[in-house]
Design a protein around this motif. Structure first.
Motif, mmCIF file in Angstrom:
data_model
loop_
_atom_site.group_PDB
_atom_site.id
_atom_site.type_symbol
_atom_site.label_atom_id
_atom_site.label_comp_id
_atom_site.label_asym_id
_atom_site.label_seq_id
_atom_site.Cartn_x
_atom_site.Cartn_y
_atom_site.Cartn_z
ATOM 1 N N ASP A 59 0.599 -6.833 7.258
ATOM 2 C CA ASP A 59 1.180 -8.093 7.722
ATOM 3 C C ASP A 59 2.543 -8.290 7.060
ATOM 4 O O ASP A 59 3.126 -7.349 6.538
ATOM 5 C CB ASP A 59 0.236 -9.265 7.432
ATOM 6 N N SER A 60 3.043 -9.507 7.062
ATOM 7 C CA SER A 60 4.368 -9.774 6.488
ATOM 8 C C SER A 60 4.279 -10.559 5.171
ATOM 9 O O SER A 60 5.236 -11.203 4.770
ATOM 10 C CB SER A 60 5.225 -10.535 7.499
ATOM 11 N N VAL A 61 3.149 -10.461 4.498
ATOM 12 C CA VAL A 61 2.952 -11.169 3.231
ATOM 13 C C VAL A 61 3.280 -10.242 2.067
ATOM 14 O O VAL A 61 2.931 -9.063 2.070
ATOM 15 C CB VAL A 61 1.498 -11.682 3.111
ATOM 16 N N VAL A 62 3.963 -10.795 1.075
ATOM 17 C CA VAL A 62 4.208 -10.081 -0.171
ATOM 18 C C VAL A 62 3.476 -10.835 -1.272
ATOM 19 O O VAL A 62 3.724 -12.020 -1.492
ATOM 20 C CB VAL A 62 5.722 -10.002 -0.503
ATOM 21 N N ASN A 63 2.561 -10.140 -1.936
ATOM 22 C CA ASN A 63 1.854 -10.692 -3.082
ATOM 23 C C ASN A 63 2.427 -10.064 -4.341
ATOM 24 O O ASN A 63 2.642 -8.849 -4.399
ATOM 25 C CB ASN A 63 0.361 -10.383 -2.999
ATOM 26 N N PHE A 64 2.674 -10.883 -5.356
ATOM 27 C CA PHE A 64 3.307 -10.440 -6.599
ATOM 28 C C PHE A 64 2.459 -10.925 -7.765
ATOM 29 O O PHE A 64 2.193 -12.120 -7.887
ATOM 30 C CB PHE A 64 4.725 -11.032 -6.678
ATOM 31 N N PHE A 65 2.018 -10.002 -8.598
ATOM 32 C CA PHE A 65 1.188 -10.326 -9.753
ATOM 33 C C PHE A 65 1.868 -9.833 -11.020
ATOM 34 O O PHE A 65 2.109 -8.638 -11.184
ATOM 35 C CB PHE A 65 -0.194 -9.690 -9.602
ATOM 36 N N PHE A 66 2.224 -10.754 -11.910
ATOM 37 C CA PHE A 66 2.807 -10.424 -13.219
ATOM 38 C C PHE A 66 1.651 -10.397 -14.202
ATOM 39 O O PHE A 66 1.125 -11.429 -14.605
ATOM 40 C CB PHE A 66 3.866 -11.447 -13.596
ATOM 41 N N TYR A 67 1.254 -9.189 -14.598
ATOM 42 C CA TYR A 67 0.046 -8.978 -15.371
ATOM 43 C C TYR A 67 0.023 -9.736 -16.703
ATOM 44 O O TYR A 67 -0.940 -10.449 -16.999
ATOM 45 C CB TYR A 67 -0.154 -7.475 -15.610
ATOM 46 N N GLN A 68 1.065 -9.609 -17.521
ATOM 47 C CA GLN A 68 1.035 -10.214 -18.848
ATOM 48 C C GLN A 68 0.960 -11.737 -18.787
ATOM 49 O O GLN A 68 0.331 -12.361 -19.628
ATOM 50 C CB GLN A 68 2.256 -9.782 -19.674
ATOM 51 N N ASN A 69 1.606 -12.347 -17.824
ATOM 52 C CA ASN A 69 1.582 -13.811 -17.692
ATOM 53 C C ASN A 69 0.460 -14.315 -16.793
ATOM 54 O O ASN A 69 0.298 -15.527 -16.648
ATOM 55 C CB ASN A 69 2.916 -14.314 -17.139
ATOM 56 N N LYS A 70 -0.256 -13.405 -16.166
ATOM 57 C CA LYS A 70 -1.305 -13.759 -15.189
ATOM 58 C C LYS A 70 -0.723 -14.662 -14.092
ATOM 59 O O LYS A 70 -1.382 -15.549 -13.578
ATOM 60 C CB LYS A 70 -2.511 -14.427 -15.861
ATOM 61 N N GLN A 100 16.588 -5.226 4.692
ATOM 62 C CA GLN A 100 16.644 -5.781 6.045
ATOM 63 C C GLN A 100 18.082 -5.839 6.554
ATOM 64 O O GLN A 100 18.344 -5.557 7.722
ATOM 65 C CB GLN A 100 16.010 -7.166 6.088
ATOM 66 N N THR A 101 19.029 -6.190 5.686
ATOM 67 C CA THR A 101 20.441 -6.231 6.051
ATOM 68 C C THR A 101 20.923 -4.850 6.504
ATOM 69 O O THR A 101 21.751 -4.737 7.413
ATOM 70 C CB THR A 101 21.291 -6.724 4.854
ATOM 71 N N LEU A 102 20.376 -3.814 5.893
ATOM 72 C CA LEU A 102 20.730 -2.435 6.246
ATOM 73 C C LEU A 102 19.863 -1.888 7.383
ATOM 74 O O LEU A 102 19.864 -0.690 7.645
ATOM 75 C CB LEU A 102 20.630 -1.546 5.005
ATOM 76 N N ASN A 103 19.103 -2.776 8.027
ATOM 77 C CA ASN A 103 18.272 -2.452 9.205
ATOM 78 C C ASN A 103 17.092 -1.530 8.903
ATOM 79 O O ASN A 103 16.672 -0.756 9.756
ATOM 80 C CB ASN A 103 19.131 -1.870 10.334
ATOM 81 N N TYR A 104 16.549 -1.632 7.704
ATOM 82 C CA TYR A 104 15.311 -0.931 7.387
ATOM 83 C C TYR A 104 14.150 -1.882 7.617
ATOM 84 O O TYR A 104 14.232 -3.063 7.287
ATOM 85 C CB TYR A 104 15.312 -0.424 5.942
ATOM 86 N N ASN A 105 13.074 -1.360 8.184
ATOM 87 C CA ASN A 105 11.900 -2.167 8.496
ATOM 88 C C ASN A 105 10.983 -2.221 7.271
ATOM 89 O O ASN A 105 10.423 -1.217 6.863
ATOM 90 C CB ASN A 105 11.164 -1.580 9.703
ATOM 91 N N ILE A 106 10.863 -3.406 6.703
ATOM 92 C CA ILE A 106 10.029 -3.614 5.521
ATOM 93 C C ILE A 106 8.888 -4.544 5.905
ATOM 94 O O ILE A 106 9.117 -5.626 6.438
ATOM 95 C CB ILE A 106 10.852 -4.257 4.371
ATOM 96 N N SER A 107 7.655 -4.106 5.654
ATOM 97 C CA SER A 107 6.493 -4.950 5.952
ATOM 98 C C SER A 107 5.953 -5.543 4.651
ATOM 99 O O SER A 107 6.542 -5.384 3.588
ATOM 100 C CB SER A 107 5.422 -4.123 6.669
ATOM 101 N N GLY A 108 4.821 -6.200 4.757
ATOM 102 C CA GLY A 108 4.215 -6.815 3.586
ATOM 103 C C GLY A 108 3.775 -5.785 2.554
ATOM 104 O O GLY A 108 3.614 -4.597 2.860
ATOM 105 N N MET A 109 3.588 -6.268 1.333
ATOM 106 C CA MET A 109 3.171 -5.366 0.257
ATOM 107 C C MET A 109 2.515 -6.157 -0.861
ATOM 108 O O MET A 109 2.751 -7.352 -0.997
ATOM 109 C CB MET A 109 4.357 -4.558 -0.267
ATOM 110 N N ASP A 110 1.690 -5.480 -1.599
ATOM 111 C CA ASP A 110 1.108 -6.021 -2.826
ATOM 112 C C ASP A 110 1.812 -5.340 -3.993
ATOM 113 O O ASP A 110 1.965 -4.114 -4.002
ATOM 114 C CB ASP A 110 -0.389 -5.736 -2.895
#
Length: 163
Positions: A59-70, A100-110
């Motif tokens: 999908d188009s969701v990006v999840n970001f987890f900073f381990y040390q700070n939880k 995206q500005t350079l026209n690369y297709n980026i989807s969601g990521m964890d």
């Protein structure tokens, strides 16, 4: 860190990481603030790293987890606005924006982020995060792994998005 970054990523998202990227932190021996005025600095890498693990989403969701700070954040790729409370995530948003500005297709990521030094400690954590994010996104989405492209992505990220 007793757990590996792969294990932390798997525990957080339930999937194996596909890409791991890291960049060394640094200190300035001379010229900490003089670079801002175009003067010289003498910086050296230290043996501590900003480390990121990535896995694709469908999908188009990006999840970001900073381990040390939880700390957990998520965004939709359709809304890449800079937000003050997303200090570290804004760096990743900038990389995605540049791609995206350079026209690369980026989807969601964890993404799982780990760094033994707190970002506010002044070891160039944000710069290391920019480099590792750029390389990780390039590898995850099969962009050409070329220095010129990486530098172009980071320049757009810094000048057009983060400035």
């Amino acid at each position: 860190m007793t757990e590996t970054l792969d294990a932390i990523h798997f525990n957080e998202y339930g999937v194996k990481s596909e890409v791991i990227a890291e960049s060394p932190l640094r200190i300035h021996l001379v010229g900490e603030h003089s670079w801002f005025f175009g003067d010289r600095t003498l910086a050296v890498a230290v043996s501590k790293y900003a480390k990121l693990s990535f896995s694709k989403r469908s999908d188009s969701v990006v999840n970001f987890f900073f381990y040390q700070n939880k700390e957990r954040k998520h965004i939709n790729l359709g809304n890449l606005k800079i937000r003050k409370e997303d200090k570290l995530l804004n760096i990743l948003k900038a990389v995605v924006y540049a791609c995206q500005t350079l026209n690369y297709n980026i989807s969601g990521m964890d993404i799982t982020f780990s760094c033994e030094i707190p970002p506010q400690a002044g070891f160039g954590v944000r710069n290391a995060l920019l480099v590792a994010s750029t390389l990780g996104v390039m590898k995850l989405f099969d962009l050409p792994l070329e220095n010129e492209l990486a530098l172009k992505i980071m320049k757009i990220a810094c000048t057009d998005y983060l400035s």
